[in-house]
Design a protein around this motif. Structure first.
Motif, short mmCIF file in Angstrom:
data_model
loop_
_atom_site.label_atom_id
_atom_site.label_comp_id
_atom_site.label_asym_id
_atom_site.label_seq_id
_atom_site.Cartn_x
_atom_site.Cartn_y
_atom_site.Cartn_z
N ASN B 4 0.83 -1.20 0.00
CA ASN B 4 0.00 0.00 0.00
C ASN B 4 0.86 1.25 0.00
O ASN B 4 1.80 1.37 0.75
N HIS B 5 0.48 2.14 -0.88
CA HIS B 5 1.09 3.44 -0.81
C HIS B 5 0.35 4.26 0.24
O HIS B 5 -0.86 4.18 0.36
N THR B 6 1.07 5.05 0.95
CA THR B 6 0.41 6.02 1.82
C THR B 6 0.70 7.39 1.25
O THR B 6 1.62 7.57 0.46
N ALA B 7 -0.09 8.35 1.61
CA ALA B 7 0.12 9.69 1.09
C ALA B 7 0.59 10.59 2.23
O ALA B 7 0.10 10.49 3.34
N PRO B 13 2.84 10.39 -3.06
CA PRO B 13 3.11 9.04 -2.59
C PRO B 13 4.47 8.97 -1.92
O PRO B 13 5.41 9.66 -2.34
N THR B 53 -9.45 2.70 -9.24
CA THR B 53 -8.95 3.86 -8.50
C THR B 53 -7.76 4.51 -9.22
O THR B 53 -7.10 5.36 -8.67
N THR B 65 -6.18 7.69 -7.71
CA THR B 65 -6.96 8.64 -6.89
C THR B 65 -6.21 8.93 -5.59
O THR B 65 -6.47 9.92 -4.92
N ASP B 66 -5.29 8.05 -5.24
CA ASP B 66 -4.46 8.30 -4.05
C ASP B 66 -3.26 9.19 -4.36
O ASP B 66 -2.41 9.43 -3.50
N LYS B 68 -0.96 8.48 -6.60
CA LYS B 68 0.17 7.73 -7.16
C LYS B 68 0.27 8.00 -8.66
O LYS B 68 -0.70 7.86 -9.40
N GLY B 179 -4.22 13.42 -8.02
CA GLY B 179 -5.04 12.26 -7.66
C GLY B 179 -6.52 12.61 -7.57
O GLY B 179 -7.38 11.83 -7.98
N SER B 180 -6.82 13.79 -7.03
CA SER B 180 -8.23 14.14 -6.85
C SER B 180 -8.89 14.48 -8.18
O SER B 180 -10.12 14.53 -8.27
#
Lengths: 144, 749
Positions: B4-7, B13, B53, B65-66, B68, B179-180
């Protein structure tokens, strides 16, 4: 079955032939593929590892002779590239294809453990790099 | 399962943590990472297509969307740096920072995959990739416009993965990270807002192109985690080695029984005609065992009955040189120049005869092996449904992923191409050898035969003995000088085996004449001829291909002419050149090698200049020869003009490496065939340059606003003639044959 100490971890290696080179045990049996096959006749150095601190060429080192010894492979330096040799290699952007570099880095580390520093390490580095990264290896070694 | 990537707070990322050795995402400093498809317990860690996503804005750009940001890479990385270079180009126009990226090698896919060769990865994709990334950026801007209802482009800017709108009245700032906006950017509504002309970043505003950025593929290459083809390790995998008929053109007479300890012995056919080797002929057997060493030992002891060809004269180096020398006189040449521009030989003879000075030399170069550090290998996982083959998944160090799909499909014709997945790994060197399909076909054949995952590894002896070699050549050059040092006539005849004719293409072989036709030197008349040499030895593309051969003959003759004219090699060349790119290059090389003017008497220098793949390179070399049969190369000054530079650090690295590659071949490189069998089986008899033999190499890169040209190969061609010219001056005898020191061995470590 051979009991091997690789990078501080004890492995049971399931091989029957006592003459199986350590290289193939590391790669095909233990899945430690950072150590590379290049020539199989101890000429190119891609398979260089440290055994009890000494530079050895795992393509001609029998698995049975490695029992009871401390084996260090490229994976044993630092997974996060925090080892000084790795840092120097990244700083000087040494690798191209990178295939020989595990062996080159281990040979460099072997020379350091033998007490060599900076340019004194260079005569110890006889490994082959077909990409020809030698000029940058010189730059990297200077800092060690 | 996926890492998992975290932001972080900026929506960027950050490096994943806790990925195990067998996981897929190689994290590197600063967040830049490379994601490979790697097997984990039989499952793939990332979906082959963009998940819901993630928005795929084009073949190369995905935005999650995160936040990345994933750039897809459709070629192969074999040390030449194009994975990094192409990503720099994409990131430039996408307006993202170098540490915000994940670079992912794409699976074979006609939309994005290309064959890596001809030093073309960057030069052919510079504008297409800039346009693609700029379009993706404009789609993200359009998505912001859809959010605000304000479609005035001038109110928006893109930087570091963030779109910002500045209100023209209030000056208020609004911003969105990519991402958004990702999902909105992939809609037809966003497409509809794209400008008619996608604006590209002006070169004077480049943030990444032209900068010596750190290559993302380097950190995994210093800790053992980089995945080369030979490192693929699948659950339940078995290990195979290949044993070819040692005599080129020989075939399997009888498949041997499976010996004790082996899992299988599989006869293998060859996928294409190559010299004496006929397409679909069974010329090898594979031995399968539970580790590579065991397979090798069993293969070594395995007695195989081969049917040998009646004659091996076409696969014998000495016979081929004799034949080539005959063809030099009697062969029917194909003329490289257009008929209107080609003088007839009778006129040439007359002009040469009446010139103030007339020179002739015949040059010979040998077959060369590729000798990539990573031997040929390929891993294949077959899948079955109700006992029927329904899929193939292939991991290959290949320069041509799409060719791998086609090759596998020939072996398994019941499959559709969609049922064949090809993952390109890192290549431990390619040098042109890993364009070929022989090893791929064999691995698929073995996997289909044994019905389980298999890795085929060629032992080094097979890799040397069954290469597709750089062709040998015999070349005669005749040239005349007038009283003022001008070239009155130039007559060039190359006799060599044809790479393209072995691949079914008749007529003039563009590869054979590469580097011999469009020369920068003014010649009152010139004729360039090629005579195909019928040869049973498989030949192929070796770094810089024909230019590696022709530059030696051309630049040696130019050096001979300079000596005959009593001129300095720099001055002589400059007097014959009108192209300002060449003149600037020569002037820069002159300045970069000022040391040559004060050499001690036991040293000599030589130079050569050559153009290949659109790039000009000049090399000046200083040598001495303290003992007979050896030479010390003290230094090389290189100057390169490769147009717009993407990464100057990569350009330097490629030129340094290419010089060592070229010098190694010029000093020692030779693959000799005797009665159909390759004589050099390992590095002990195929010497490579070592660190202590490596000269100091300086590289100057010319500033240029021209489009980028090739960089992986162009450093090779000038190195052999520059060395030969230096050696000829030192020894006062012209070098006409390579290698300088044939039959040299390399000592053990």
């Amino acid at each position: 079955m051979y009991t091997l100490n690789v990078n501080g971890v004890t492995y049971q290696a399931n091989v029957t032939d006592a003459e199986t080179p350590l290289l193939w045990v590391l790669r095909d049996v233990l899945g430690l593929t950072g150590t590379k096959y290049g020539c199989g006749i101890e000429v190119c150095g891609a398979c260089t590892v440290l055994i009890d601190g000494q530079v050895e060429h795992s393509c001609v080192f029998d698995v049975s002779s490695a029992v009871g010894k401390k084996i260090v492979t490229i994976e044993g330096l630092s997974a996060t590239n925090s080892h000084p040799v790795q840092k120097a290699w990244i700083q000087c952007q040494v690798p191209q294809c990178g295939y020989c570099q595990s062996g080159m880095i281990m040979a460099t580390e072997g020379a350091r453990r033998a007490g060599h520093h900076g340019n004194e390490i260079l005569p110890e580095l006889k490994n082959v790099c077909v990409c020809g990264t030698y000029e940058r290896i010189r730059r990297a070694v200077k800092t060690l | 399962m996926s890492c998992n990537h975290t932001a972080d707070s900026a929506g960027q990322p950050v490096s994943p943590s806790g990925c195990s050795r067998r996981n897929f995402l190689v994290s590197v400093a600063g967040g830049l990472s490379i994601g490979f498809f790697l097997p984990d317990g039989g499952r793939m860690l990332e979906a082959a297509t963009a998940p819901a996503t993630e928005a795929q804005l084009n073949a190369w750009v995905r935005i999650g969307t995160d936040g990345k940001i994933t750039l897809l890479f459709g070629g192969c990385e074999m040390g030449q740096g194009s994975m990094s270079g192409l990503s720099q180009i994409l990131a430039e126009e996408l307006m993202v920072d170098w540490n915000q990226l994940t670079i992912r090698p794409a699976d074979a896919d006609a939309k994005i995959s290309y064959t890596t060769g001809g030093s073309s990865a960057v030069s052919r994709r510079y504008l297409p990739l800039r346009t693609a990334a700029a379009t993706a950026r404009e789609l993200l801007v359009a998505a912001a416009m859809l959010t605000t209802g304000d479609t005035a482009r001038g109110n928006y800017s893109a930087k570091s993965g963030v779109i910002t709108r500045k209100d023209p009245v209030t000056g208020a700032l609004q911003s969105w990270n990519y991402g958004s906006l990702a999902l909105q950017a992939a809609t037809p509504q966003a497409q509809a807002l794209l400008p008619a002309v996608i604006p590209l970043t002006p070169p004077d505003q480049f943030r990444l192109i032209g900068k010596p950025l750190a290559r993302p593929d380097i950190p995994p290459k210093t800790n053992g985690s980089a995945l080369y083809g030979i490192d693929v390790f699948l659950p339940g995998m078995v290990f195979a080695v290949i044993k070819h008929c040692p005599t080129i053109g020989g075939t399997l007479a009888l498949t041997p029984a499976t010996p004790s300890g082996a899992i299988a012995v599989v006869p293998c056919f060859t996928p294409a005609d190559r010299g004496a080797i006929a397409k679909n002929s069974f010329n090898a057997v594979a031995v399968v065992a539970d580790n590579t060493w065991k397979a090798k030992k069993i293969a070594q002891g395995l007695k195989v009955q081969w049917a040998l060809p009646a004659s091996t004269a076409s696969v014998d180096s000495a016979s081929l040189v004799t034949l080539a020398k005959q063809l030099l006189e009697t062969g029917q040449p194909i003329v490289a120049e257009p008929a209107s521009a080609a003088p007839d030989p009778a006129t040439l003879k007359t002009v040469l005869g009446s010139s103030a000075k007339s020179l002739e030399a015949t040059f010979t170069v040998p077959h060369l092996a590729h000798a990539t550090m990573e031997v040929l290998n390929c891993s294949v996982r077959p899948t079955h449904t109700a006992g029927v083959l329904t899929g193939l998944e292939i991991w290959a160090p290949t320069q041509s992923a799409m060719s791998v799909v086609a090759t596998a499909n020939v072996v398994a014709p019941s499959l559709t191409p969609a049922q064949i997945t090809v993952h390109t790994t890192f290549l431990g060197g390619g040098l042109g050898r890993k364009i070929e399909q022989d090893y791929i076909s064999q691995a698929v054949q073995i996997a289909v035969a044994v019905g389980r995952p298999v890795k085929l590894t060629w032992m080094r002896e097979e890799d040397f003995g069954h290469d597709q070699y750089r062709p040998m050549a015999v070349i005669r050059v005749r040239a005349g000088l007038n009283a003022t040092g001008g070239i009155t006539a130039w007559w060039y005849r190359n006799v060599s085996p044809s790479i393209l004719q072995q691949r079914g293409r008749a007529g003039l072989d563009s590869q054979a004449i590469e580097g011999s036709v469009r020369l920068p030197y003014t010649r009152a008349m010139s004729l360039t001829e090629w005579v195909p040499l019928p040869s049973g030895i498989p030949v192929g593309f070796w770094r810089s291909v024909g230019a590696s051969i022709n530059a030696f003959a051309v630049e040696s003759m130019i050096d001979m002419l300079a000596i005959a004219a009593g001129r300095d090699p720099f001055v002589f060349r400059a007097s014959l050149v009108s192209d300002p790119r060449y003149l600037d290059l020569l002037a820069a090389a002159d300045a970069a090698s000022s040391w040559r003017k004060t050499l001690p008497s036991n040293r000599a220098w030589g130079m050569a200049v050559a153009e290949s793949f659109g790039t000009l390179v000049c090399e000046v070399i200083e040598i001495s020869a303290p003992t007979a049969g050896a030479v010390v190369i003290h230094r090389v000054a290189a100057v390169v003009d490769c147009g717009t530079v993407i990464n100057p650090d990569s350009v330097e690295a490629q030129i340094q490496g290419a010089i060592i590659h070229g010098l190694t071949a010029a000093l020692w490189g030779e693959m000799k065939f005797v009665n159909g069998v390759a004589s050099q089986g390992n590095f002990n008899r195929y010497r490579m340059m070592r660190l202590n033999e490596t000269p100091t190499i300086t590289v100057k890169v010319m500033t240029s606003a021209n489009p980028p040209t090739g960089i992986g190969e162009p450093g090779v061609p000038p190195s052999a003639p520059a060395l030969a010219n230096a050696y000829s001056r030192l020894k006062k005898t012209r070098v006409t044959s390579l290698p300088l020191f044939p039959g040299t061995s390399m000592s053990g470590l």
